[in-house]
Design an enzyme around this catalytic site. Structure first.
Site, PDB file in Angstrom:
ATOM      1  N   GLY A 259       2.775  68.587  75.270  1.00 42.44           N
ATOM      2  CA  GLY A 259       1.819  67.502  75.094  1.00 42.44           C
ATOM      3  C   GLY A 259       0.464  68.050  74.693  1.00 42.44           C
ATOM      4  O   GLY A 259      -0.169  67.585  73.757  1.00 42.44           O
ATOM      5  N   ALA A 260       0.025  69.070  75.430  1.00 40.16           N
ATOM      6  CA  ALA A 260      -1.275  69.669  75.162  1.00 40.16           C
ATOM      7  C   ALA A 260      -1.378  70.963  75.951  1.00 40.16           C
ATOM      8  O   ALA A 260      -0.569  71.211  76.837  1.00 40.16           O
ATOM      9  CB  ALA A 260      -2.395  68.727  75.577  1.00 40.16           C
ATOM     10  N   MET A 261      -2.393  71.779  75.619  1.00 44.18           N
ATOM     11  CA  MET A 261      -2.510  73.087  76.254  1.00 44.18           C
ATOM     12  C   MET A 261      -3.964  73.385  76.590  1.00 44.18           C
ATOM     13  O   MET A 261      -4.851  73.230  75.752  1.00 44.18           O
ATOM     14  CB  MET A 261      -1.918  74.139  75.301  1.00 44.18           C
ATOM     15  CG  MET A 261      -1.996  75.551  75.827  1.00 44.18           C
ATOM     16  SD  MET A 261      -1.028  75.768  77.347  1.00 44.18           S
ATOM     17  CE  MET A 261      -2.011  77.024  78.156  1.00 44.18           C
ATOM     18  N   GLU A 262      -4.159  73.855  77.830  1.00 44.74           N
ATOM     19  CA  GLU A 262      -5.510  73.968  78.402  1.00 44.74           C
ATOM     20  C   GLU A 262      -6.230  75.278  78.099  1.00 44.74           C
ATOM     21  O   GLU A 262      -7.104  75.681  78.867  1.00 44.74           O
ATOM     22  CB  GLU A 262      -5.397  73.801  79.920  1.00 44.74           C
ATOM     23  CG  GLU A 262      -4.706  74.979  80.668  1.00 44.74           C
ATOM     24  CD  GLU A 262      -3.236  74.755  80.969  1.00 44.74           C
ATOM     25  OE1 GLU A 262      -2.598  73.946  80.270  1.00 44.74           O
ATOM     26  OE2 GLU A 262      -2.710  75.397  81.909  1.00 44.74           O
ATOM     27  N   ASN A 263      -5.904  75.974  76.983  1.00 40.20           N
ATOM     28  CA  ASN A 263      -6.586  77.236  76.643  1.00 40.20           C
ATOM     29  C   ASN A 263      -8.079  77.154  76.950  1.00 40.20           C
ATOM     30  O   ASN A 263      -8.729  76.170  76.615  1.00 40.20           O
ATOM     31  CB  ASN A 263      -6.431  77.528  75.158  1.00 40.20           C
ATOM     32  CG  ASN A 263      -5.046  77.277  74.655  1.00 40.20           C
ATOM     33  OD1 ASN A 263      -4.100  77.882  75.119  1.00 40.20           O
ATOM     34  ND2 ASN A 263      -4.907  76.332  73.734  1.00 40.20           N
ATOM     35  N   GLU A 296      -5.865  68.291  80.947  1.00 40.01           N
ATOM     36  CA  GLU A 296      -6.200  69.601  80.377  1.00 40.01           C
ATOM     37  C   GLU A 296      -7.617  70.017  80.772  1.00 40.01           C
ATOM     38  O   GLU A 296      -7.873  71.190  81.054  1.00 40.01           O
ATOM     39  CB  GLU A 296      -6.044  69.603  78.853  1.00 40.01           C
ATOM     40  CG  GLU A 296      -4.667  69.142  78.341  1.00 40.01           C
ATOM     41  CD  GLU A 296      -3.478  69.845  78.974  1.00 40.01           C
ATOM     42  OE1 GLU A 296      -3.615  71.002  79.396  1.00 40.01           O
ATOM     43  OE2 GLU A 296      -2.400  69.208  79.056  1.00 40.01           O
TER      44      GLU A 296
HETATM   45 ZN   LIG Z   1      -0.839  71.173  82.877  1.00 41.55          ZN
END
Ligand SMILES: [Zn+2]
Length: 869
Positions: A259-263, A296
């Site tokens: 879904g998404a990535m918290e870089n 995120e």
């Molecule tokens: Zn997460």
């Protein structure tokens, strides 16, 4: 294939203090230079192993001296170096091919954009590194690329420098001051549009906010930007957490596995969770964006500043951060409505997983491929476990526990035990017994028995826990909070007093603490036999069984003050009715419907004071997925028949009321996105779904034609896609022509076709595989078309086995392109154990076909071998 065990964990032998990266971006031949400052933690002669996969090694320098091939060992999985000094600099040059990276893991090219996905183990596909979360280093990045094709160059942290170079190239240098694990590393380069804003933190720092997307889509980023600012404010107010860099960047890309990535400082998002406007996104999409943007962002503290020691601890960051995003959504919208939606999703996905051969505890003890553990169990059940701690110790203690956790472990890679320690230390509540929730799998069940003594005015409630798991033995009873209410005949709750000789704990607001296999609680001063409202607000993720009949649930559906339980009663009573109908169909008996249910349904329908969203949820029948769970042997057709029969009976009895209420809600309102309007649309479209059971489809076609927003349009389209009338063709053609250039909307179209009950659905799906809007390399499209079809139980479980064979072929085709997406799809075979003998034979041959395929990925092997075991 090799299994990795939690018990084998060893500390890293070397520490990486800093890593300076330089990328010269090129579609097929990107050059990566890495310069690391390392120091040895372990004994002398300790081998340094650097993970590396699908890399072309060019050269290695140790403290400036180039190493000869004989001075290191290179394998498929990495690089080993021996006889290293205590402190040294290691410089490695290698090449990668982003364009060939269809697994979308590491650095890849999506559309015209270079981007990365490194969680959990993608960084080893970029360069040689100790690619494990407990190696936290300070990163800097220099990106060099053609200026015209890639005007935007991004990485983690703050922008340090940028400038032009010869040959039309330019560069940017990014520095991230916070040590982080490699899975949080990110790089993006492209010709992107941007929406810019700012946020002033509680200590008055001005943060630059950017959302990058394909050019032309900027106007669709407004909701995402509003959600980001709301998240930043909320985390300050509720948890005292402030943002810590000068800049926060989000990039939306179309091809993304998750879904998404918290870089750190540079989130990469599936465009599904960024782009939205009234014409292209449903209310559910808007809610999803708010929730994922929040999720995120919240990871910046729960995940990034404090990360996981190893991947067995995944729920440390995910369970906690899902809890935080659920609380955020509850505070931003209607709390009870949010709770219902979260629990529904848990029951539909996690309960199914926990009853299947892939069942695992929220903290697993072994895996073959960690990518397979980004599951509803780790995330959603993990969040329920955090929520139970919150209920047991209360909001103030929970906040104190969070503060202590941040204070004690900031900058470290820790374990779930460290989180529990913080909560226990801050609250004084002993959580030792509670820890079983981390190590045991399966959904606990609670049986309730009662006795009422009119003379002594005592009401006793006996709870018996059972805790079987499909994949574990020797389990122990759990400790959990269990909230209950005792209602009198007028629907009022009795005040709860336990008999004085009881030393069992009763927390505030009727929460019992359950810790034994069997326990009896005696309530005093009860005038008349009460009706119980059990596990209110879903205080524990358990299944509750009582001897109540339809009448008691009808009463609760009308009277329960706990809004979640009022909803839950509506689902329980409908399930009871539906399972009876399914039994009757299986026994070839005549179908009849109880008045009790229709009356209860009618009371909710005509309750004009009720919150419209809650009403819509209560009038929605349990999903096929929920109904399937309770069947010992699956007869999918009977489940669909029963559910369709019930819908027709409801419209036959209450059609006039449903029609009238639909009409009153269907004025041509101006479109707005507040909770009240969303609730009104939800109720209207729930009623429309019943009207879909009528022969005449005029009402539905009219809604499709006149819709001024995607929620209304898509609801009508989904109903029409199941009809045989002419309106279906008109609407489907119109929708396709209107949106065929918008891939996010085409996902909806594909899902509508793939979820239809009509018998031509398998043929339609196959046709769409060849359509120009479909591309098997784009995960969203695969999930929408093939994934939705696989969850369309009617066709997946087709009696001739054609559904199994089709999906097995797609799993194998996808495995060559993107193993992570392939293993996600393979999960649909997990009902194997509950099929009838004939279906079992058919599915088994497909599963064996998968397992016997050469060069099968670890991902698919792990899932399919567990199902067959
Ligand atoms: Zn997460």
């Amino acid at each position: 294939m090799e299994k990795i065990y939690l018990k084998d964990y060893e500390k890293p032998a070397y520490e990486v203090k800093t890593i300076d990266l330089e990328f010269e971006l090129h579609d097929t031949n990107t050059l990566v230079k890495s310069s690391m400052r390392l120091s040895r933690k372990g004994k002398e002669n300790e081998v340094l192993f650097l993970n590396g996969e699908e890399l072309e090694l060019i050269s290695i320098f140790l403290d400036g001296r180039e190493l000869h091939e004989s001075e290191y060992e290179l394998s498929e999985s990495g690089l080993s170096l021996h006889q290293l000094p205590k402190e040294f600099t290691l410089e490695i040059h290698n090449a990668i091919n982003p364009e060939a990276n269809t697994a979308l893991d590491g650095l890849y090219k999506s559309g015209g954009i270079f981007c990365t996905q490194n969680e959990p183990e993608g960084f080893r596909r970029i360069t040689y590194f100790m690619d494990r979360p407990d190696v936290m280093a300070v990163y800097s990045t220099k990106v060099i690329a053609d200026k015209k094709a890639y005007p935007v160059l991004l990485s983690n942290g703050n922008l340090f420098e940028k400038g032009d170079m010869d040959d039309g190239k330019h560069y940017a240098i990014w520095k991230d001051p916070f040590p982080k694990p490699s899975y949080l590393y990110a790089l993006v380069a492209g010709d992107l549009g941007c929406v810019n804003d700012s946020f002033r933190t509680m200590s008055k720092n001005e943060i630059e906010l950017n959302i990058y997307c394909d050019k032309g889509n900027e106007a669709q980023c407004t909701h995402a930007m509003d959600s980001l600012k709301a998240s930043m404010k909320w985390d300050e107010e509720r948890f005292g957490r402030e943002y810590d860099l000068e800049i926060y960047n989000i990039v939306a890309v179309d091809s993304f596995n998750m879904g998404a990535m918290e870089n750190k400082g540079l989130n990469v998002f599936n465009s599904h969770y960024v782009l939205a406007d009234a014409d292209t996104a449903t209310d559910t999409n808007f809610m999803g964006i708010e929730s994922v943007i929040g999720h995120e962002y919240f990871h910046n503290w729960t995940g990034n500043r404090i990360t996981c020691r190893d991947w067995f601890q995944l729920t440390l960051k995910e369970g906690l951060t899902v809890f935080r995003d659920q609380e955020f959504s509850s505070d931003m919208n209607t709390r009870s409505v949010q709770r219902i939606s979260d629990v529904k999703s848990l029951q539909e996905r996690q309960f199914v997983e926990d009853a299947s051969p892939t069942s695992h505890p929220i903290k697993p003890d072994a895996y073959i491929q960690i990518n397979n553990f980004y599951t509803a169990t780790i995330y959603e059940k993990g969040a329920e476990v955090i929520r139970m701690i919150h209920t047991l110790i209360g909001e103030a203690n929970f906040r104190a526990g969070m503060d202590l956790y941040f204070k004690t472990f900031d900058g470290q890679a820790v374990r779930t035990e460290d989180f529990i320690w913080s909560m226990q230390e801050a609250s004084g509540f002993n959580l030792e017994h509670f820890k079983l929730w981390y190590s045991q799998s399966g959904t606990p069940e609670v049986n309730i028995q009662t006795a009422f003594d009119k003379d002594t005015r005592r009401f006793s409630v006996t709870l018996t826990q059972s805790y079987l798991s499909p994949t574990q033995i020797g389990q122990q009873p759990y400790l959990f909070p269990f909230k209950l209410g005792l209602l009198n005949k007028n629907g009022q709750e009795n005040s709860l007093k336990l008999a004085s000789n009881e030393n069992q704990p009763l927390l505030d607001k009727g929460v019992l603490i359950i810790s034994k296999e069997e326990e009896t609680f005696i309530f005093t001063d009860i005038e008349e036999e009460p009706i119980m409202s059990l596990n209110q607000n879903f205080s524990a993720p358990v299944k509750v069984h009582t001897s109540y009949a339809l009448e008691e649930y009808a009463f609760l559906m009308e009277h329960d003050k706990d809004e979640f339980n009022r909803f839950e009663a509506s689902q329980t009573i409908a399930s009871m009715v539906l399972h009876k109908l399914i039994d009757t169909i299986e026994a070839n008996g005549p179908l009849t419907l109880s008045d009790v249910y229709v009356n209860a349904f009618s009371k909710v329908l005509l309750d004009m004071k009720m919150d419209m969203s809650l009403k819509a949820d209560s009038l929605t029948l349990p999903s096929i997925a929920i109904l399937m769970q309770e069947r010992k042997v699956l007869d999918v057709e009977a489940i669909y028949m029963a559910r369709n029969f019930l819908k027709r009976e409801i419209i036959r009895s209450l059609g006039a009321d449903i029609q009238a209420q639909y009409t009153s809600l269907n004025h041509s309102y101006e479109y707005t996105l507040d909770s009240a309007s969303m609730a009104r649309r939800k109720l209207k479209n729930t009623l429309l779904s019943y009207l879909g059971a009528l022969k005449d489809e005029t009402v539905i076609l009219n809604q499709y034609r006149n819709a001024n927003n995607m929620t209304d349009r898509l609801s009508a389209l989904s109903i029409l896609a199941n009809s045989r009338e002419e309106g279906k063709l008109e609407a489907l053609n119109d929708f396709y022509e209107r949106y065929k250039d918008n891939t996010l909307v085409m996902n909806k179209y594909l899902a509508v076709i793939a979820s239809s009950e009509l018998k031509e659905t398998p043929m339609n799906v196959k046709k769409l595989l060849e359509d120009e809007v479909f591309d098997i390399k784009v995960p969203n499209l695969v999930r929408s078309l093939i994934g939705t079809f696989a969850r369309n139980a009617l066709h997946f479980h087709a009696v001739d086995g054609s559904g199994y064979s089709f999906i097995a072929d797609k799993v194998l085709e996808l495995d060559k392109i993107n193993p992570q997406i392939a293993s996600g799809l393979a999960g649909v075979f997990k009902d194997y154990g509950r099929l009838n003998e004939k279906a079992k034979v058919l599915m088994k041959s497909e599963l064996e076909k998968i397992l016997s395929t050469k060069e099968l990925s670890k991902n698919v092997y792990e899932i399919v071998s567990k199902i067959l075991a």
